[in-house]
Design a protein around this motif. Structure first.
Motif, PDB file in Angstrom:
ATOM      1  N   GLY A  71      -0.790  18.351 125.876  1.00  0.00           N
ATOM      2  CA  GLY A  71       0.325  19.288 125.973  1.00  0.00           C
ATOM      3  C   GLY A  71       1.527  18.674 126.657  1.00  0.00           C
ATOM      4  O   GLY A  71       2.674  18.875 126.224  1.00  0.00           O
TER       5      GLY A  71
ATOM      6  N   GLY B 158      -0.959  19.469 119.527  1.00  0.00           N
ATOM      7  CA  GLY B 158      -0.670  19.832 120.913  1.00  0.00           C
ATOM      8  C   GLY B 158      -1.766  20.699 121.470  1.00  0.00           C
ATOM      9  O   GLY B 158      -2.586  21.256 120.744  1.00  0.00           O
ATOM     10  N   GLY B 159      -1.808  20.763 122.765  1.00  0.00           N
ATOM     11  CA  GLY B 159      -2.835  21.541 123.449  1.00  0.00           C
ATOM     12  C   GLY B 159      -2.513  21.573 124.923  1.00  0.00           C
ATOM     13  O   GLY B 159      -1.359  21.583 125.313  1.00  0.00           O
ATOM     14  N   GLY B 160      -3.552  21.511 125.737  1.00  0.00           N
ATOM     15  CA  GLY B 160      -3.361  21.521 127.177  1.00  0.00           C
ATOM     16  C   GLY B 160      -3.427  20.118 127.739  1.00  0.00           C
ATOM     17  O   GLY B 160      -3.475  19.123 127.005  1.00  0.00           O
TER      18      GLY B 160
ATOM     19  N   HIS C  19       3.287  16.325 124.204  1.00  0.00           N
ATOM     20  CA  HIS C  19       4.036  17.074 123.189  1.00  0.00           C
ATOM     21  C   HIS C  19       5.298  17.687 123.780  1.00  0.00           C
ATOM     22  O   HIS C  19       6.361  17.645 123.145  1.00  0.00           O
ATOM     23  N   ARG C  20       5.211  18.248 124.987  1.00  0.00           N
ATOM     24  CA  ARG C  20       6.402  18.836 125.608  1.00  0.00           C
ATOM     25  C   ARG C  20       7.454  17.772 125.887  1.00  0.00           C
ATOM     26  O   ARG C  20       8.641  17.975 125.618  1.00  0.00           O
TER      27      ARG C  20
END
Length: 170
Positions: free
Chosen positions: A35, A29-31, A38-39
């Motif tokens: 992101g 995950g990341g931005g 993943h969210r």
């Protein structure tokens, strides 16, 4: 006949066999798109990606989609733009090639791609789109089994870059 198109859309809402995640090499995950995926997929995605051992730039890994409308996620790590003299174009092309290889192996017929590497990794949008469309056309020519490949783009500016490229290559 394969349908290839670009839309301004949230990739996490695409009901396809697989969405492509413009991931970082940890796959944790990341931005940006990573992101958001993943969210939207929920904590099970993170639990699964922890078992994948990361992913080098240009390669791809497969996971389930969990809470997403997409059944699967193909994670790929694009290149960080360093001016174009460090093999960035070939790494980006490999992202598409490896995603299509996984999709073919798994029998997926519908896919959705973001604009890989054009966010925080800084790849210029126009040459990235040219690579994306070129590699997608090559994959479709090699495998007639795909029903629909969508470029799900976050902005009207991105869409304005992709649409003429798709018109030229129809």
């Amino acid at each position: 006949m394969t349908r290839l198109h670009a839309v301004r859309a949230d990739i996490t809402r695409q009901a396809v066999d697989a969405i492509i995640d413009a991931a970082n090499s940890s796959l944790l995950g990341g931005g940006g798109v990573d992101g958001a995926i993943h969210r939207a997929a929920g904590p099970e995605l993170l639990a699964e990606t922890r078992t994948l051992g990361g992913c080098p730039p240009g390669e791809a890994r497969l996971s389930r989609g969990y809470w997403l409308p997409a059944k699967h996620v193909i994670h790929t790590v694009g290149p960080v733009w360093n001016g174009g003299g460090r093999g960035e174009a070939e790494v980006l092309a490999n992202c598409y090639r490896n995603c299509f290889a996984i999709a073919a192996r798994e029998g997926f017929v519908t896919l959705a791609f973001p604009a890989i590497s054009t966010g925080i990794y800084g790849y210029p949008a126009e040459p990235a789109a040219e690579i994306a469309v070129r590699e997608t056309r090559a994959a479709l020519a090699a495998n007639a089994g795909w029903d629909c490949v969508t470029f799900a783009l976050l902005s009207g500016d991105q869409l304005a870059i992709y649409e003429p490229l798709l018109d030229e290559s129809q």
